[in-house]
Design a protein around this motif. Sequence first.
Motif, PDB file in Angstrom:
ATOM      1  N   ARG A  93       5.106   6.947   8.630  1.00 45.57           N
ATOM      2  CA  ARG A  93       3.823   6.398   9.090  1.00 45.57           C
ATOM      3  C   ARG A  93       3.779   4.884   8.869  1.00 45.57           C
ATOM      4  N   THR A  94       4.359   4.454   7.738  1.00 40.90           N
ATOM      5  CA  THR A  94       4.383   3.015   7.454  1.00 40.90           C
ATOM      6  C   THR A  94       5.231   2.271   8.478  1.00 40.90           C
ATOM      7  N   LYS A  95       6.376   2.847   8.834  1.00 37.51           N
ATOM      8  CA  LYS A  95       7.240   2.225   9.841  1.00 37.51           C
ATOM      9  C   LYS A  95       6.520   2.108  11.180  1.00 37.51           C
ATOM     10  N   ALA A  96       5.792   3.167  11.546  1.00 35.98           N
ATOM     11  CA  ALA A  96       5.048   3.132  12.806  1.00 35.98           C
ATOM     12  C   ALA A  96       3.945   2.081  12.758  1.00 35.98           C
TER      13      ALA A  96
ATOM     14  N   ALA B 190      11.136  12.366  -5.211  1.00 33.68           N
ATOM     15  CA  ALA B 190      10.789  12.281  -3.795  1.00 33.68           C
ATOM     16  C   ALA B 190      10.368  13.640  -3.269  1.00 33.68           C
ATOM     17  N   SER B 191       9.437  13.635  -2.334  1.00 29.95           N
ATOM     18  CA  SER B 191       8.934  14.873  -1.737  1.00 29.95           C
ATOM     19  C   SER B 191       8.828  14.683  -0.238  1.00 29.95           C
ATOM     20  N   PRO B 192       8.696  15.776   0.521  1.00 31.59           N
ATOM     21  CA  PRO B 192       8.562  15.637   1.975  1.00 31.59           C
ATOM     22  C   PRO B 192       7.403  14.742   2.380  1.00 31.59           C
ATOM     23  N   SER B 193       6.336  14.743   1.564  1.00 26.70           N
ATOM     24  CA  SER B 193       5.188  13.899   1.907  1.00 26.70           C
ATOM     25  C   SER B 193       5.542  12.415   1.815  1.00 26.70           C
ATOM     26  N   ASP B 194       6.470  12.096   0.900  1.00 28.06           N
ATOM     27  CA  ASP B 194       6.902  10.703   0.783  1.00 28.06           C
ATOM     28  C   ASP B 194       7.595  10.248   2.060  1.00 28.06           C
ATOM     29  N   HIS B 195       8.428  11.109   2.599  1.00 28.32           N
ATOM     30  CA  HIS B 195       9.128  10.757   3.836  1.00 28.32           C
ATOM     31  C   HIS B 195       8.142  10.579   4.988  1.00 28.32           C
ATOM     32  N   LYS B 196       7.116  11.422   5.022  1.00 31.27           N
ATOM     33  CA  LYS B 196       6.098  11.276   6.066  1.00 31.27           C
ATOM     34  C   LYS B 196       5.353   9.952   5.912  1.00 31.27           C
ATOM     35  N   LEU B 197       5.090   9.597   4.649  1.00 29.73           N
ATOM     36  CA  LEU B 197       4.401   8.336   4.392  1.00 29.73           C
ATOM     37  C   LEU B 197       5.246   7.148   4.851  1.00 29.73           C
ATOM     38  N   ILE B 198       6.536   7.237   4.599  1.00 31.96           N
ATOM     39  CA  ILE B 198       7.436   6.162   5.027  1.00 31.96           C
ATOM     40  C   ILE B 198       7.467   6.050   6.543  1.00 31.96           C
TER      41      ILE B 198
ATOM     42  N   GLN C 274       0.829  -1.207   0.000  1.00 30.10           N
ATOM     43  CA  GLN C 274       0.000   0.000   0.000  1.00 30.10           C
ATOM     44  C   GLN C 274       0.865   1.259   0.000  1.00 30.10           C
ATOM     45  N   ALA C 275       1.943   1.232   0.781  1.00 29.33           N
ATOM     46  CA  ALA C 275       2.835   2.394   0.831  1.00 29.33           C
ATOM     47  C   ALA C 275       3.505   2.621  -0.519  1.00 29.33           C
TER      48      ALA C 275
END
Length: 222
Positions: free
Chosen positions: A59-62, A49-57, A37-38
């Motif tokens: 959130r996925t780790k959490a 890559a964008s800052p939102s991508d890093h946030k998504l990553i 899904q990520a």
Amino acid sequence: MELNSIKDAFDRVTKKQKLSSSKSQEIIEQIGQEIEQALSRIQSGKDSASPSDHKLIERTKAKLKEIAPLSQLEGTQKDLNIALSKYPKLLDKSFNPDISKAYRNIDFDIHTVNQIIASHFYRQGQFDLGDCFVDECHEPEAAERKAPFLEMFQILEAMKSRNLEPALNWATNNHEQLSQNGSDIELKLHRLQFVEILQNKGRDEALSMLAFFGSICCQTYG
């Protein structure tokens, strides 16, 4: 011996193993779904890559930590290890490892046993040891088993020296039995002898040998 307790312990081990396996498989599938899904969200967004991508990553780790905390995996594995460690101990208590306890005082045919032992020594080429054993156990009949093995080893020693005559003589003397068994060893020995003569004594000598045995081989093997 209480076999029911052993069966119950075995069932507990298999149950723990199945539970641990199914739990691990369930967690692996959930992790795979979250990662897919990520990746899908990232690929559907911008190419770079964008800052939102890093946030998504992040959130996925959490999310992955919530799905499969290390303590959860360790718990099922610990239960399995405990069950596995108890089972061998139960087996040791239930079964006597002393093999002498299974001994039964029965009569042996000493004559047959001596024959088998003597044959083993002769088959291994340990003729002096075999003769000594036969003398010590007073089994003169066992010595009769020596002759065929002695002949076999003499043939093998001669073949190591590239002397095929003893083997050819044996094959000739046992021609009928070899034919009944469908063996072509006699023909193969003649072939080896032909090659040996050809290499060491020349073509003329080899052809003379071939002419001598040719008619016999044709009659015997067609």
